[in-house]
Design an enzyme around this catalytic site. Sequence first.
Site, PDB file in Angstrom:
ATOM      1  N   THR A  58       0.812  -1.221   0.000  1.00  0.00           N
ATOM      2  CA  THR A  58       0.000   0.000   0.000  1.00  0.00           C
ATOM      3  C   THR A  58       0.842   1.266   0.000  1.00  0.00           C
ATOM      4  O   THR A  58       0.399   2.307  -0.486  1.00  0.00           O
ATOM      5  CB  THR A  58      -0.937   0.011   1.218  1.00  0.00           C
ATOM      6  OG1 THR A  58      -0.166  -0.199   2.399  1.00  0.00           O
ATOM      7  CG2 THR A  58      -1.981  -1.085   1.108  1.00  0.00           C
ATOM      8  N   CYS A  59       2.045   1.173   0.546  1.00  0.00           N
ATOM      9  CA  CYS A  59       2.874   2.377   0.553  1.00  0.00           C
ATOM     10  C   CYS A  59       3.306   2.755  -0.862  1.00  0.00           C
ATOM     11  O   CYS A  59       3.625   3.907  -1.138  1.00  0.00           O
ATOM     12  CB  CYS A  59       4.097   2.187   1.441  1.00  0.00           C
ATOM     13  SG  CYS A  59       5.111   0.775   0.976  1.00  0.00           S
TER      14      CYS A  59
END
Length: 1029
Positions: free
Chosen positions: A996-997
């Site tokens: 997700t980063c």
Amino acid sequence: MFFSGDPTTRKRVDLGGRSSKERDRQKLLEQTRLERNRRLWLRQQNSAALKIQKYFRGRKVVEVERAKVREQFYKTYGKHCHHVDRHCFGPDSEFLRQLIFFVNAWNMNDFSVLVETCRLIQHFVRESGDVVELFAGTDYLSNHSLVVYRLKRLSFACIQAIHHNRNKLKDQLLMTGEEPSASTAILLQALVLILDPKLPWACKTVGYLLQRNVFSLFREVILTAKENINAKGSFGKVSALEHVLACMVSHVGQSPCICTNVDPQWSFSFQILTIPFLWKKFPYLKEVFASRSLTQYYTNQMALCVQNHANVLPTDMLNEFPGYACILGNILETTGAALSQPDCSFEMALDLAAVTTYLLEALPPIKSSSREIGEDDMIIGDESVEIVLDDNLQQQITNAIDSRFLVQLTNVLFGGISTAHGSHNEGPDDKEVAAVAAACAFLHVTFNTLPLERIMTVLAYRTELVPVLWNFMKRCHENQKWSSLPERFSYLLGDAPGWLLPLSVFCPVYKHMLMIVDNEEFYEQEKPLSLKDVRCLIVILRQALWQILWVNPSAHPSSGKFISNTSGHKKHPVEAIQSRVGTVASELLSQLQDWNNRRQFTPPSDFHADGVNDYFISQAVTEGTKAHDILKQAPFLIPFTSRVKIFTSQLASVRQRQEAHGVFTRNRFRIRRDHILEDAYNQMSALSEEDLRGLIRVTFVNEFGVEEPGIDGGGIFKDFMENITRAAFDVQYGLFKETADHLLYPNPGSGMIHEQHLQFFHFLGSLLAKAMFEGILVDIPFATFFLSKLKQKYNYLNDLPSLDPELYRHLIFLKHYKEDISELELYFVIVNNEYGEQTEEELLPGGKNIRVTNENVITFIHLVSNHRLNFQIRQQSTHFLRGFQQLMRKEWIDMFNEHELQLLISGSLDSLDVDDLRQNTNYAGGYHGEHYVIDMFWEVLKSFSLENQKKFLKFVTGCSRGPLLGFKYLEPLFCIQRAAGSASEEALDRLPTSATCMNLLKLPPYGSKEQLETKLLYAINADAGFDLS
């Protein structure tokens, strides 16, 4: 002939090109001119000396002659007029001829003789009852010239005597004529007899006195007596001085009066009406002056002076009693009676509006604590001096401009103007233009000077101001021609556009109406304006604002004024009007936008200015530019998407500065998923503003006490923000409640559940601000009336349906109830019911004893609305706002209305735009846009329900909502990477994973669409935190 080496014989050369002869000529001419001027000055000196000597010798001879006549008078009639009978006042007697020749107001013996003469006149008139016979005998016509001459001089001598001895006699100046021993009363009573309007010489005598400027003498007499008004005299009786003024004031040069007009500077208007609180001293004179004909004449006289900018006001008063304020108070106090008469003329109303407008415009603001002295204040030396009126004078002015006066003035001005929706092909006629200009000019300066709360409701609901002004503005707009102001009001606007003044008045009054009307009146009954007219009004306001703020924001040159001693602290009138229209038009357009957000009646683009382009947007980011000022004052002129770009760029610049200062992450927290709110509050509530701006990294602990895998590069924090906001704003937690539409607002009874509820609200405010600061969208639907608190706005009755529709219906029922409301037994109290505990609160001090009636029901309705929408949640809202403002500056939030603010917080409620996501996706590991796995993936994602699409988005980005302006603004862009190098059975059995980063999806190359759909649904619904990352 040859050069000898001696430089002294070198020829002198004038570099100016002139010869020495020419220089000598210029010197001679200058000497001649100076000599001629000296001889002229000597001749003027000699001439002036001769005139002075001649005048002195003449006055000396006259004084000698007067002394001889005085001595002869004493021998003939006695020093105390012992030998005077009624025949001495006749035309054949020398008594009056000698008296008016030698009498001198500075001579006390002459003063005594004059007093005794006036006493005798009164005595003989009482005996015979015939004043004409006393002075003219039996044949007035043949003796009228002599009689008039003597009475003129006698009257002026009496006034001079009183004026010269006013300080010695100040205790007697306001006595009635019934005081037999008072010398001033005797002199004044004799004047009353002589100046009786019924007498044949009255006009000529008064005309002579006016030419001698006696009103200036009377002014000084009255000002001397003002402190001794109650020293002596009879309460309730008319003083002799008041009788004299009443006799003179009616001589206005109109039939049957034949007095000649005098210089306005020395007239009753500018000498007597400029005395503070004149009518308190002379109530009978007030009755005389208030007659329609006199009021109309003097108002017209003053209007002409205003129009010609004549400097006519006296300057002998103290700063707290300036002449323009005193005359204004006295005029306003008397003209109401003239306006109320059925035969009051339109011209008089115009004159009155012109005069009061000019005088009000000169006043300093009255009782307005919010106004401060600025650089435009009056400067004397190096200090700034504010002119402050006397409190009683302020009260006189404000009391005079009451509801009755406003209704009467507007009725007379608008009496012949139709508000019907007829043909608009023809513009307004001259009379309508004059009426609108007069009303708007008067009300504009009134708004700037007097407290608004006293007059707004009256103008909105008891006059035809709004329909008349709207009818006027609509026709001017449709004809593309705005009528210019009449000449008498040109000093206010000069060559400024004709729409400025009407808008400066229409906007605040109509805005006040919108605060009181309910939703049914506005949308269904279309009151006070039809929705079609409101759409037209939006166009007018938008164009006017753009013209004022962007096209032509410069000030206009100043013009002269007739009042020399006015306060210098105000802006030039055109600048003041332009500034005011910019403010009130912005406020009204903002309010109309709120109405449009409640129920759309016009496209949102109608509020956007036509001239907003990329250059404007680039300028709006920079402070101090015109575009930035517009963004602060009228943000609705700029499209929402453009404002979001400005907002995100401002946030980005702040984040960049913060990252430059702090390279390393200082704040790392270990959060249990099943205790997310408590852990976050305990660890983060003490963070400073600087810490909140910096990076925050989170490590999750699952229900087994084990740290979840994954390094927080931003994705885990986004997941944390989404989860904590969902937990904190859950109604089950007790800090927030839901409306009928499932919108959140602070729970008024939160203190009964959580002891530290206010600290929690502060923490939640900072959490929401952090989410917005980082560009993280959270699914929290707030009630509009609570979002108003983030903008520090006040909520009104129209916001109540979103909180309590049933209470709103009951209040509207009361508003339109035709019967006697007092029979319903309602009182100014409200019952709060929180968790079964009922408490009663008074809406007003002593409210439990105040019954709701037809007269106060509107007040009751708005107090109930205020209690529910503002008062009950004020503590919670205040603490939430404090936390929110730790990161979100007020000027950022003020760029958006409540509806737009909700979009900033949560994004659009529309379905996920899969096509937009596909256009802004990168590929890695062998995938590309035409790959068969990629085609299957997009088909599967499109077939998902909205709920599953949101879960997918959270799975790959950490947030269930996309960027507000589209996936083009997702940082970094979404990327799909091939997860397995081969398409082996073992590789194809893997689930998709994410980072997700990095907004990264690791997708194995599944062989079929069904397999891809099954694996993807399992992954996004596993709810395994970051175990699948």
